[in-house]
Scaffold this motif. Structure first.
Motif, mmCIF file in Angstrom:
data_model
loop_
_atom_site.group_PDB
_atom_site.id
_atom_site.type_symbol
_atom_site.label_atom_id
_atom_site.label_comp_id
_atom_site.label_asym_id
_atom_site.label_seq_id
_atom_site.Cartn_x
_atom_site.Cartn_y
_atom_site.Cartn_z
ATOM 1 N N ARG A 145 86.385 42.566 -4.091
ATOM 2 C CA ARG A 145 85.655 42.195 -5.292
ATOM 3 C C ARG A 145 84.175 42.000 -5.008
ATOM 4 N NH1 ARG A 145 88.979 38.204 -9.173
ATOM 5 N NH2 ARG A 145 87.180 38.738 -10.433
ATOM 6 N N GLY A 146 83.375 42.105 -6.083
ATOM 7 C CA GLY A 146 81.959 41.793 -5.997
ATOM 8 C C GLY A 146 81.729 40.330 -6.343
ATOM 9 N N LEU A 147 80.561 40.035 -6.949
ATOM 10 C CA LEU A 147 80.213 38.673 -7.329
ATOM 11 C C LEU A 147 80.480 38.466 -8.811
ATOM 12 C CD1 LEU A 147 76.839 37.818 -5.537
ATOM 13 C CD2 LEU A 147 79.020 36.665 -5.245
ATOM 14 N N GLN A 148 81.395 37.559 -9.121
ATOM 15 C CA GLN A 148 81.642 37.243 -10.522
ATOM 16 C C GLN A 148 80.411 36.558 -11.122
ATOM 17 O OE1 GLN A 148 84.891 34.555 -11.224
ATOM 18 N NE2 GLN A 148 85.270 35.333 -13.277
ATOM 19 N N VAL A 149 80.189 36.770 -12.418
ATOM 20 C CA VAL A 149 78.991 36.253 -13.078
ATOM 21 C C VAL A 149 78.866 34.743 -12.889
ATOM 22 C CG1 VAL A 149 77.880 35.950 -15.325
ATOM 23 C CG2 VAL A 149 78.969 38.120 -14.757
ATOM 24 N N PRO A 168 75.979 42.960 -15.324
ATOM 25 C CA PRO A 168 77.334 42.906 -14.751
ATOM 26 C C PRO A 168 78.254 43.915 -15.416
ATOM 27 C CG PRO A 168 76.968 41.035 -16.197
ATOM 28 C CD PRO A 168 75.653 41.731 -16.071
ATOM 29 N N GLY A 169 79.259 44.351 -14.671
ATOM 30 C CA GLY A 169 80.243 45.287 -15.190
ATOM 31 C C GLY A 169 81.648 44.747 -15.029
ATOM 32 N N TYR A 170 82.572 45.321 -15.804
ATOM 33 C CA TYR A 170 83.958 44.852 -15.775
ATOM 34 C C TYR A 170 84.713 45.515 -14.623
ATOM 35 C CZ TYR A 170 88.652 43.576 -17.312
ATOM 36 O OH TYR A 170 89.914 43.071 -17.375
ATOM 37 N N SER A 200 87.520 40.943 -14.348
ATOM 38 C CA SER A 200 86.440 40.021 -14.692
ATOM 39 C C SER A 200 85.128 40.788 -14.700
ATOM 40 C CB SER A 200 86.372 38.857 -13.685
ATOM 41 O OG SER A 200 85.982 39.341 -12.407
ATOM 42 N N LEU A 201 84.076 40.119 -15.192
ATOM 43 C CA LEU A 201 82.732 40.698 -15.194
ATOM 44 C C LEU A 201 82.016 40.251 -13.930
ATOM 45 C CD1 LEU A 201 82.142 40.158 -18.948
ATOM 46 C CD2 LEU A 201 81.784 42.348 -17.817
ATOM 47 N N GLN A 202 81.450 41.202 -13.200
ATOM 48 C CA GLN A 202 80.862 40.873 -11.911
ATOM 49 C C GLN A 202 79.692 41.796 -11.610
ATOM 50 O OE1 GLN A 202 84.252 41.410 -9.309
ATOM 51 N NE2 GLN A 202 83.809 43.573 -9.012
ATOM 52 N N PHE A 203 78.823 41.301 -10.725
ATOM 53 C CA PHE A 203 77.740 42.122 -10.188
ATOM 54 C C PHE A 203 78.302 42.905 -9.003
ATOM 55 C CE2 PHE A 203 75.611 38.450 -12.117
ATOM 56 C CZ PHE A 203 74.720 39.098 -12.965
#
Length: 395
Positions: free
Chosen positions: A194-198, A218-220, A224-227
């Motif tokens: 995973r990346g960084l969640q908002v 951020p994208g889905y 979840s939405l994350q960077f």
């Protein structure tokens, strides 16, 4: 177990929780969501009743905290591992180590974080011939006196290990009978991808940059939405390494060099345990690449049981055993100053999600600043918790 689904990021025990409402729906026709929320309400009721029996202020904080967090508290299953952790602490305070081990393992099979209770327990005490067992280690023998046979682990710790094995063995047997053991640990790889969640604290600079019109929106992904830029992934990796380093150093210190805290009763020892666990958990939460609002349920559960374990203010906060000085045992539990700050952070979390989450995702100034303030508050609470866990001396 789900395979090939990047949204499945839970330990294997969570599958049992998710299946139970489905079974009820299949045989009784009850709506899945209604049964699931009903399960969480029942767990909340049991946990609240357990806190009331121990401490009315602790139960009051718990009810206020869940109200401040909003419907997310009952629409996620994080109440279950939180309740298991509280049950483990209450069992340890009562001297029921087998039951504590079972609750601890059950919570870890739902969410990994209750394992932090084991790290905070310090090294296992040893039982020498002729000495009674206790969670505290026996005093060191005088110089030159033979110690007899090699000391063995105390019966309390053997019961704790037996409780852990019962919980793990029961789930393993269920998985073996149903075939669920396949890909039971696939959640580990999904988390690291995973990346960084908002909402993550480490994502704060990216939130500010997006608010100012710079950076990437951020994208889905992964539910979840994350960077998900290369820089954001690098920060997420650094966060994971920070968690590992802090937990490893804490484990080496508490299990290797630090003398376990001494106290006159089980509640005092449990209070030290909860304080240490809360400090570790806050580090995990503020450095995590994912910080969903329901994670605050974990923190509030530990704060509530810490309040419940607090001894009367006049009982003193330091007990010195025969073998030497001991670590200070908090007499009054957590400071109400940072408990109040934690509640403010929880309220702001509900404002961000679910009330105004789209504003944050779109980079609007007001709600982006609310999220930044919430993150700064959590970091402050983390610092205060570490000072409390270290006693009166600075960390």
């Amino acid at each position: 177990m789900p395979t090939g689904d990047d949204r499945w990021q839970y330990p294997p025990g969570a599958a049992v929780v998710f299946v139970l409402p489905d079974v009820t729906h299949a045989y009784l026709g009850l709506p899945y969501r209604a049964v699931f929320v009903g399960m969480m309400v029942a767990v909340d009721a049991v946990l609240t009743a357990a806190l009331v029996r121990r401490s009315v202020p602790a139960a009051g904080f718990w009810v206020a905290g869940l109200t401040a967090l909003g419907p997310v508290a009952l629409a996620r299953f994080d109440l279950l591992p939180a309740a298991a952790a509280v049950a483990a602490v209450l069992a340890l305070a009562a001297g029921r180590f087998g039951r504590a081990g079972f609750h601890l393992a059950a919570g870890a099979l739902l969410k990994i974080w209750p394992v932090l209770l084991l790290i905070a327990l310090s090294r296992p005490p040893l039982r020498s011939p002729g000495r009674s067992a206790s969670i505290d280690p026996p005093p060191d023998p005088p110089p030159g006196r033979p110690t007899g046979r090699f000391p063995a682990p105390s019966p309390d710790w053997l019961r704790l290990a037996a409780g852990v094995l019962c919980a793990v063995g029961g789930l393993a047997a269920l998985f073996a009978l149903t075939g669920w053991w396949r890909d039971a640990f696939g959640f580990l790889g999904a988390q690291q991808a995973r990346g960084l969640q908002v909402e993550a604290v480490a994502a704060t600079p990216f939130v500010v940059a997006h608010m100012l019109g710079h950076g990437t929106a951020p994208g889905y992904s992964y539910g979840s939405l994350q960077f998900d830029t290369p820089l954001a992934r690098g920060v997420a990796t650094a966060c994971s390494l920070t968690e590992i380093v802090v937990i490893a150093i804490s484990a080496l210190w508490w299990w290797g060099w630090a003398r376990p805290p001494a106290a006159a009763d089980g509640a005092g020892r449990a209070g030290v345990l909860v304080g240490r666990t809360l400090a570790l958990l806050l580090v995990v939460v503020v450095t995590a690449r994912v910080l969903s609002p329901q994670y605050l349920v974990w923190i509030m559960a530990l704060v509530a049981v810490w309040i419940a374990m607090a001894r009367p203010a006049g009982s003193g906060g330091l007990t010195v055993p025969a073998g030497g000085p001991a670590a200070p045992v908090p007499a009054g539990g957590p400071s109400w100053r940072w408990v109040a700050l934690l509640l403010i952070c929880v309220v702001l979390s509900q404002v961000v999600y679910p009330w105004r989450y789209n504003d944050v995702v779109q980079g609007r100034i007001m709600m982006s600043l609310v999220l930044v303030v919430r993150n700064v508050g959590l970091v402050t609470v983390c610092g205060w918790a570490w000072r409390a866990a270290a006693g009166s001396r600075p960390a």
